[in-house]
Scaffold this motif. Structure first.
Motif, PDB file in Angstrom:
ATOM      1  N   ILE A 146       0.864  -1.181   0.000  1.00  9.61           N
ATOM      2  CA  ILE A 146       0.000   0.000   0.000  1.00  9.61           C
ATOM      3  C   ILE A 146       0.898   1.228   0.000  1.00  9.61           C
ATOM      4  O   ILE A 146       1.752   1.381   0.867  1.00  9.61           O
ATOM      5  N   SER A 147       0.714   2.111  -0.980  1.00  5.57           N
ATOM      6  CA  SER A 147       1.564   3.301  -1.078  1.00  5.57           C
ATOM      7  C   SER A 147       0.908   4.530  -0.458  1.00  5.57           C
ATOM      8  O   SER A 147       1.600   5.454  -0.026  1.00  5.57           O
ATOM      9  N   ASN A 148      -0.418   4.572  -0.419  1.00  3.37           N
ATOM     10  CA  ASN A 148      -1.104   5.612   0.331  1.00  3.37           C
ATOM     11  C   ASN A 148      -2.480   5.106   0.731  1.00  3.37           C
ATOM     12  O   ASN A 148      -3.031   4.200   0.096  1.00  3.37           O
ATOM     13  N   ILE A 149      -3.026   5.689   1.812  1.00  2.00           N
ATOM     14  CA  ILE A 149      -4.259   5.153   2.371  1.00  2.00           C
ATOM     15  C   ILE A 149      -5.075   6.253   3.029  1.00  2.00           C
ATOM     16  O   ILE A 149      -4.525   7.233   3.555  1.00  2.00           O
ATOM     17  N   SER A 150      -6.400   6.112   2.967  1.00  2.00           N
ATOM     18  CA  SER A 150      -7.335   6.935   3.730  1.00  2.00           C
ATOM     19  C   SER A 150      -8.395   5.984   4.255  1.00  2.00           C
ATOM     20  O   SER A 150      -8.362   4.775   3.972  1.00  2.00           O
ATOM     21  N   VAL A 151      -9.355   6.497   5.016  1.00  2.00           N
ATOM     22  CA  VAL A 151     -10.395   5.607   5.527  1.00  2.00           C
ATOM     23  C   VAL A 151     -11.332   5.157   4.412  1.00  2.00           C
ATOM     24  O   VAL A 151     -12.125   4.227   4.593  1.00  2.00           O
ATOM     25  N   HIS A 152     -11.231   5.801   3.253  1.00  2.00           N
ATOM     26  CA  HIS A 152     -12.124   5.463   2.143  1.00  2.00           C
ATOM     27  C   HIS A 152     -11.497   4.489   1.145  1.00  2.00           C
ATOM     28  O   HIS A 152     -12.211   3.695   0.516  1.00  2.00           O
ATOM     29  N   GLY A 153     -10.175   4.550   1.001  1.00  2.00           N
ATOM     30  CA  GLY A 153      -9.552   3.693   0.004  1.00  2.00           C
ATOM     31  C   GLY A 153      -8.043   3.754   0.071  1.00  2.00           C
ATOM     32  O   GLY A 153      -7.456   4.391   0.951  1.00  2.00           O
ATOM     33  N   CYS A 154      -7.395   3.087  -0.867  1.00  2.00           N
ATOM     34  CA  CYS A 154      -5.933   3.064  -0.874  1.00  2.00           C
ATOM     35  C   CYS A 154      -5.407   2.829  -2.279  1.00  2.00           C
ATOM     36  O   CYS A 154      -6.160   2.473  -3.194  1.00  2.00           O
ATOM     37  N   GLN A 155      -4.126   3.053  -2.443  1.00  2.00           N
ATOM     38  CA  GLN A 155      -3.422   2.765  -3.692  1.00  2.00           C
ATOM     39  C   GLN A 155      -2.448   1.624  -3.421  1.00  2.00           C
ATOM     40  O   GLN A 155      -1.693   1.670  -2.452  1.00  2.00           O
ATOM     41  N   ILE A 156      -2.503   0.591  -4.248  1.00  2.00           N
ATOM     42  CA  ILE A 156      -1.668  -0.589  -4.046  1.00  2.00           C
ATOM     43  C   ILE A 156      -0.804  -0.817  -5.276  1.00  2.00           C
ATOM     44  O   ILE A 156      -1.285  -0.754  -6.414  1.00  2.00           O
ATOM     45  N   THR A 157       0.480  -1.081  -5.046  1.00  2.00           N
ATOM     46  CA  THR A 157       1.397  -1.411  -6.128  1.00  2.00           C
ATOM     47  C   THR A 157       1.705  -2.904  -6.082  1.00  2.00           C
ATOM     48  O   THR A 157       2.017  -3.451  -5.028  1.00  2.00           O
ATOM     49  N   ILE A 158       1.578  -3.564  -7.235  1.00  2.00           N
ATOM     50  CA  ILE A 158       1.906  -4.987  -7.349  1.00  2.00           C
ATOM     51  C   ILE A 158       3.016  -5.138  -8.372  1.00  2.00           C
ATOM     52  O   ILE A 158       2.816  -4.848  -9.562  1.00  2.00           O
ATOM     53  N   ASN A 159       4.189  -5.548  -7.915  1.00  2.00           N
ATOM     54  CA  ASN A 159       5.272  -5.799  -8.854  1.00  2.00           C
ATOM     55  C   ASN A 159       5.002  -7.094  -9.611  1.00  2.00           C
ATOM     56  O   ASN A 159       4.466  -8.052  -9.056  1.00  2.00           O
ATOM     57  N   ASN A 160       5.364  -7.105 -10.872  1.00  2.00           N
ATOM     58  CA  ASN A 160       5.159  -8.292 -11.726  1.00  2.00           C
ATOM     59  C   ASN A 160       3.692  -8.698 -11.784  1.00  2.00           C
ATOM     60  O   ASN A 160       3.368  -9.881 -11.868  1.00  2.00           O
ATOM     61  N   LYS A 185      -3.686   0.798 -13.316  1.00  2.00           N
ATOM     62  CA  LYS A 185      -2.746   1.505 -14.170  1.00  2.00           C
ATOM     63  C   LYS A 185      -1.458   0.697 -14.299  1.00  2.00           C
ATOM     64  O   LYS A 185      -0.919   0.211 -13.306  1.00  2.00           O
ATOM     65  N   ALA A 186      -1.001   0.563 -15.523  1.00  2.00           N
ATOM     66  CA  ALA A 186       0.266  -0.131 -15.761  1.00  2.00           C
ATOM     67  C   ALA A 186       1.422   0.761 -15.337  1.00  2.00           C
ATOM     68  O   ALA A 186       1.396   1.977 -15.540  1.00  2.00           O
ATOM     69  N   GLN A 187       2.444   0.130 -14.725  1.00  2.00           N
ATOM     70  CA  GLN A 187       3.653   0.840 -14.353  1.00  2.00           C
ATOM     71  C   GLN A 187       4.859   0.131 -14.953  1.00  2.00           C
ATOM     72  O   GLN A 187       4.721  -0.934 -15.550  1.00  2.00           O
ATOM     73  N   ILE A 188       6.043   0.716 -14.775  1.00  2.00           N
ATOM     74  CA  ILE A 188       7.249   0.139 -15.364  1.00  2.00           C
ATOM     75  C   ILE A 188       7.488  -1.276 -14.849  1.00  2.00           C
ATOM     76  O   ILE A 188       7.854  -2.174 -15.611  1.00  2.00           O
ATOM     77  N   ALA A 189       7.255  -1.487 -13.543  1.00  2.00           N
ATOM     78  CA  ALA A 189       7.533  -2.806 -12.963  1.00  2.00           C
ATOM     79  C   ALA A 189       6.293  -3.383 -12.290  1.00  2.00           C
ATOM     80  O   ALA A 189       6.345  -3.856 -11.163  1.00  2.00           O
ATOM     81  N   GLY A 190       5.167  -3.346 -12.977  1.00  2.00           N
ATOM     82  CA  GLY A 190       3.963  -3.939 -12.402  1.00  2.00           C
ATOM     83  C   GLY A 190       2.734  -3.106 -12.658  1.00  2.00           C
ATOM     84  O   GLY A 190       2.614  -2.437 -13.698  1.00  2.00           O
ATOM     85  N   VAL A 191       1.800  -3.126 -11.694  1.00  2.00           N
ATOM     86  CA  VAL A 191       0.557  -2.383 -11.845  1.00  2.00           C
ATOM     87  C   VAL A 191       0.228  -1.654 -10.542  1.00  2.00           C
ATOM     88  O   VAL A 191       0.685  -2.025  -9.461  1.00  2.00           O
ATOM     89  N   SER A 192      -0.591  -0.613 -10.677  1.00  2.00           N
ATOM     90  CA  SER A 192      -1.060   0.136  -9.524  1.00  2.00           C
ATOM     91  C   SER A 192      -2.585   0.045  -9.488  1.00  2.00           C
ATOM     92  O   SER A 192      -3.251   0.282 -10.495  1.00  2.00           O
ATOM     93  N   LEU A 193      -3.120  -0.317  -8.310  1.00  2.00           N
ATOM     94  CA  LEU A 193      -4.561  -0.478  -8.159  1.00  2.00           C
ATOM     95  C   LEU A 193      -5.126   0.603  -7.246  1.00  2.00           C
ATOM     96  O   LEU A 193      -4.572   0.878  -6.180  1.00  2.00           O
ATOM     97  N   GLY A 194      -6.212   1.204  -7.662  1.00  2.00           N
ATOM     98  CA  GLY A 194      -6.964   2.090  -6.788  1.00  2.00           C
ATOM     99  C   GLY A 194      -8.095   1.285  -6.176  1.00  2.00           C
ATOM    100  O   GLY A 194      -8.869   0.647  -6.893  1.00  2.00           O
TER     101      GLY A 194
END
Length: 225
Positions: A144-158, A193-202
């Motif tokens: 988890i790269s950032n978080i609030s009580v409503h949601g978060c952003q998650i990075t998954i490598n590969n 969202k696609a990233q250089i080394a994986g994906v980012s999920l909202g």
């Protein structure tokens, strides 16, 4: 001094007074090169209109950031308020000086603005929390790269092979974070969202996870990154 200045000083002092001596706070430091660090320490106290005192963070954790804790450095301070569930005191200041006696402390300029923030609002906190994810009966590792009580952003490598659509259900397991163990959260994937080394999920949290989310966000306020 005008009545307006007196009222402003009193309001700032009243907000700071909500932070009890010994309260764990986070110091957010940005170097001139833009490198950011967040470190845990203790709030010591303040003298109205003069200065705020915080304990110098552990030098082993600070690493090279030790060199930037000097006069003029900008620091943002955040701490949870005891007895006010879901509230945070936050202020930005600059280093006035550091002292060694009676203990190693940072002397900050008395802030011009102190905010009282509710975790129930849109307050979003940058973190780095390792998690295990369950999506369509498959498990993935991420953070988890950032978080609030409503949601978060998650990075998954590969995670390029993930085939996700909006409203896809996701289970998030925090195995260990600052002593919090096996915290389970549920949510819907809002974007991918696609990233250089994986994906980012909202992710938007589901109501059933409200209690665990609130607890995790409270810990995240003073977490180091």
């Amino acid at each position: 001094m005008s009545a307006k200045e007196v009222n402003t000083t009193n309001r700032l002092s009243n907000h700071l007074a909500l932070l009890l001596p010994g309260t764990t706070v986070s110091l957010d430091i940005v170097t001139p090169a833009g490198q950011r660090g967040k470190f845990r320490t203790c709030f010591i106290g303040y003298f109205p209109k003069k200065y705020v005192l915080v304990q110098f963070p552990d030098s082993n954790r600070l690493g090279s950031f030790t060199n930037f804790i000097s006069q003029g450095t900008s620091i943002t301070v955040r701490g949870l308020i005891e007895g006010h569930e879901g509230s945070v005191v936050a202020f930005a200041s600059t280093v006035k000086q550091t002292v060694q006696i009676p203990s190693r402390m940072i002397v900050l300029e008395f802030p011009k603005r102190v905010t009282l923030q509710s975790l129930r609002s849109s307050l979003r906190i940058d973190v780095n929390i390792p998690v295990k994810l369950k999506i369509d009966n498959e498990y993935w590792k991420g953070s988890i790269s950032n978080i609030s009580v409503h949601g978060c952003q998650i990075t998954i490598n590969n995670g390029e092979s993930l085939a996700l659509t909006s409203d896809k259900k996701i289970n998030i397991i925090v195995e260990d974070f600052l002593g919090l163990q096996n915290i389970n959260l549920s949510g819907d994937v809002c974007n991918l969202k696609a990233q250089i080394a994986g994906v980012s999920l909202g992710v938007k949290f589901l109501e059933q996870s409200k209690e665990n989310v609130t607890k995790l966000v409270q810990y995240a306020v003073v977490a180091e990154i």
